[in-house]
Design an enzyme around this catalytic site. Structure first.
Site, PDB file in Angstrom:
ATOM      1  N   GLY A  33       0.735  -1.394  -0.028  1.00  0.00           N
ATOM      2  CA  GLY A  33      -0.063  -0.040  -0.035  1.00  0.00           C
ATOM      3  C   GLY A  33       0.896   1.148  -0.129  1.00  0.00           C
ATOM      4  N   ASN A  34       0.208   2.379   0.333  1.00  0.00           N
ATOM      5  CA  ASN A  34       1.001   3.602   0.359  1.00  0.00           C
ATOM      6  C   ASN A  34       0.003   4.778   1.304  1.00  0.00           C
ATOM      7  OD1 ASN A  34      -1.132   5.616  -1.103  1.00  0.00           O
ATOM      8  ND2 ASN A  34      -0.663   3.938  -2.695  1.00  0.00           N
ATOM      9  N   ARG A  35       0.807   5.871   1.453  1.00  0.00           N
ATOM     10  CA  ARG A  35       0.624   6.383   2.712  1.00  0.00           C
ATOM     11  C   ARG A  35      -0.746   7.661   2.246  1.00  0.00           C
ATOM     12  NH1 ARG A  35       3.775   5.882   6.888  1.00  0.00           N
ATOM     13  NH2 ARG A  35       5.975   5.178   6.343  1.00  0.00           N
ATOM     14  N   SER A  36      -1.248   7.651   0.879  1.00  0.00           N
ATOM     15  CA  SER A  36      -2.286   8.616   0.498  1.00  0.00           C
ATOM     16  C   SER A  36      -3.311   8.389   1.587  1.00  0.00           C
ATOM     17  CB  SER A  36      -2.587   8.388  -0.805  1.00  0.00           C
ATOM     18  OG  SER A  36      -3.760   9.320  -1.142  1.00  0.00           O
TER      19      SER A  36
END
Ligand code: CTP
Ligand code: CA
Length: 237
Positions: A33-36
């Site tokens: 995943g990512n931090r958005s």
């Protein structure tokens, strides 16, 4: 004229916005995943609806409730986001969007395979590396399918480096992607993700750059929509 917050300059316009960050599964319980946070995309949807637009929000893994009057389509992966965005942008016909905004953080890569069962420590096939494959570039595909008069807006978080400054990198990305507008975040200080405020520059493919000063994500969304609305084909054409 009048205060931007009260403008109805998006009345009778259909806008489709992606927000959040995709998750690419590794096994039934794990993902890349990512931090958005999805906050800027949420603000764009809220402000567009308040200014009269018919808004569809394609939301990748955002917990927040739907903004008032906004239809949310929930997705997880880049592939699902792609399918939803292409359908909602609507290449032709009545449902065609006037503006398509890619504010989601789309994973550039996904695991080459998804394990059908949970990866276990000490099992025969205990993994030592994750093989990745490229995801489709949704923004580039949307540009490729862009209907006449439709505006396609990309986002980019950039840092200045030894090669070039933020806006030079952003200009190159705008040209590469082929979208009409690129909303640029300077993340050199590494302090955008999850923060309540933001500041951007809206770059247009045909030249002009509009600075949207630091403010709440709603205030920045209002500035972005003002820059977008100025470029919409007048109604009835
Ligand atoms: N984007 C997309 N599909 C992808 C990757 C990115 O639609 N697979 C969109 C993002 O939503 C954003 C724009 O492309 O609107 C720019 O994303 P960015 O990650 O900055 O661009 P990339 O081409 O992936 O370049 P980089 O190698 O710098 O990550
Ligand atoms: Ca990327």
């Amino acid at each position: 004229g009048g205060p931007a917050a009260l403008a109805r300059d998006l009345a009778d316009r259909k806008v489709v916005i992606s927000a959040g960050g995709t998750r690419e599964p590794l096994d039934p319980v794990r993902y890349l995943g990512n931090r958005s946070s999805g906050k800027q995309g949420w603000a764009l949807a809220r402000v567009a609806a308040a200014r009269g637009a018919d808004v569809v929000l394609v939301a990748a893994n955002v917990e927040a409730p739907a903004p008032f009057g906004v239809r949310v389509v929930a997705v997880e992966t880049a592939e699902q986001l792609r399918t939803a965005m292409l359908a909602e942008a609507g290449a032709g016909g009545e449902a065609r969007a006037d503006v398509v905004v890619m504010s989601a953080a789309v994973a550039d890569f996904r695991p080459a395979g998804v394990a059908a069962t949970k990866l276990k420590k000490g099992s025969a096939g205990e993994p030592t590396a994750v093989e990745l494959v490229r995801n489709p570039d949704v923004l580039t595909e949307l540009v490729g399918e862009r209907a006449p008069g439709q505006l396609v807006v990309g986002f980019a978080a950039e840092t200045g480096d030894a090669d070039a400054d933020v806006l030079t990198h952003a200009r190159a990305k705008l040209a590469r992607k082929g979208c009409d507008l690129l909303v640029v975040n300077d993340v050199s200080a590494g302090q955008v993700f999850g923060r309540p405020d933001n500041a951007v520059v809206v770059l247009a493919a045909d030249g002009p750059a509009t600075e949207v000063p630091r403010g709440s994500k709603d205030a920045v969304a209002a500035g972005i929509w003002t820059a977008v609305a100025a470029r919409l084909t007048p109604p009835g054409r």
